[in-house]
Design a protein around this motif. Sequence first.
Motif, mmCIF file in Angstrom:
data_model
loop_
_atom_site.group_PDB
_atom_site.id
_atom_site.type_symbol
_atom_site.label_atom_id
_atom_site.label_comp_id
_atom_site.label_asym_id
_atom_site.label_seq_id
_atom_site.Cartn_x
_atom_site.Cartn_y
_atom_site.Cartn_z
ATOM 1 N N PHE A 1 -4.706 -0.487 6.522
ATOM 2 C CA PHE A 1 -4.407 -0.959 5.080
ATOM 3 C C PHE A 1 -3.762 -2.447 5.301
ATOM 4 C CE2 PHE A 1 -1.484 -2.387 1.866
ATOM 5 C CZ PHE A 1 -2.269 -2.714 0.950
ATOM 6 N N ARG B 1 -2.999 5.849 -4.588
ATOM 7 C CA ARG B 1 -4.240 6.268 -4.794
ATOM 8 C C ARG B 1 -4.915 6.723 -6.709
ATOM 9 N NH1 ARG B 1 -3.256 11.335 -0.420
ATOM 10 N NH2 ARG B 1 -3.753 9.455 1.781
ATOM 11 N N GLY C 1 2.395 -1.720 4.112
ATOM 12 C CA GLY C 1 2.025 0.059 4.394
ATOM 13 C C GLY C 1 1.359 0.097 5.418
ATOM 14 N N GLY D 1 0.591 -0.752 -0.285
ATOM 15 C CA GLY D 1 -0.557 -0.040 -0.066
ATOM 16 C C GLY D 1 0.907 1.020 0.258
ATOM 17 N N ARG E 1 -10.830 0.759 -2.558
ATOM 18 C CA ARG E 1 -9.662 -0.481 -1.820
ATOM 19 C C ARG E 1 -10.189 -1.823 -2.134
ATOM 20 N NH1 ARG E 1 -11.412 1.638 4.027
ATOM 21 N NH2 ARG E 1 -11.018 4.051 3.987
ATOM 22 N N TYR F 1 -0.186 -4.541 -5.240
ATOM 23 C CA TYR F 1 0.009 -2.716 -5.336
ATOM 24 C C TYR F 1 -1.562 -1.842 -6.059
ATOM 25 C CZ TYR F 1 3.223 0.932 -5.508
ATOM 26 O OH TYR F 1 3.657 2.881 -5.059
ATOM 27 N N SER F 2 -1.657 -1.291 -4.520
ATOM 28 C CA SER F 2 -2.722 -0.571 -4.144
ATOM 29 C C SER F 2 -1.852 0.762 -3.877
ATOM 30 C CB SER F 2 -3.655 -1.307 -2.682
ATOM 31 O OG SER F 2 -3.886 0.068 -2.216
ATOM 32 N N THR G 1 -7.537 3.529 -5.511
ATOM 33 C CA THR G 1 -8.495 3.707 -5.192
ATOM 34 C C THR G 1 -9.031 4.871 -5.491
ATOM 35 O OG1 THR G 1 -6.777 4.928 -3.030
ATOM 36 C CG2 THR G 1 -6.479 2.351 -3.487
#
Length: 231
Positions: A207, A147, A203, A117, A185, A144-145, A172
């Motif tokens: 998260f 924004r 992260g 994250g 999310r 891989y998260s 996200t």
Amino acid sequence: MAVAWYRARLVESRPQTPTARTLVLRAPGWPGHLPGQHVDVRLTADDGYQAVRSYSLAAPTDGDRIELGVQSVPDGEVSPYLAEDLPAGAEVEVRGPLGNWFVWRPGGTDPVLLVAGGAGIVPLTAMVRARGEAGSPAPFHLLYSVRGPDSLWYRDHLAEDTPGLDVRIVYTRTAPPGTSRPPGRVTAADIPGVPAGRVYVCGPTDFVEAVDDLLIDLGRDPATIRTERFG
């Protein structure tokens, strides 16, 4: 045994996002490290005041050369200076390597699931790069998260067509044009169905806790999950 401090000189600073940078330092005498480990960085002001913060190592061992990933935190005491103002040739002190729990050792062949994250991608990138350098046959799956596209670290490494490395990016807040998944999310549907093996999650605290819960709900053995969190 106490972990030693080393003098480290900045030799290169590369942007990753508008607020994050890779710092490349040379630390004579550096003993080497494992992918997933971190260091403490100590700054000392002219009046003797000292501040210490921890940063993940972004690359495998390379002699006395180390790479750190630094995210500038608004109103932070250390990160804005490191990311925005530290001049080439400047010296800091680093202590390490630190952390033996959240590491991946080249040589294994079991599949690995990495879940990052934001800035949590830093130590996981060290694992991905170490795998490539070692020529490891272990299948790697990276979720891989971030924004939005501007928040994406290590674009070049993630864009490489590397056999045995599967990369999925979840946006996200803002997704680039043509992305089929709407912003949101991480959900259970986003997590790759990877056979039994080690899982690394890194992260922000919220998260990491949410992903940990998802993994367990999906039947993942908690003993296979290793986490590292910040914030």
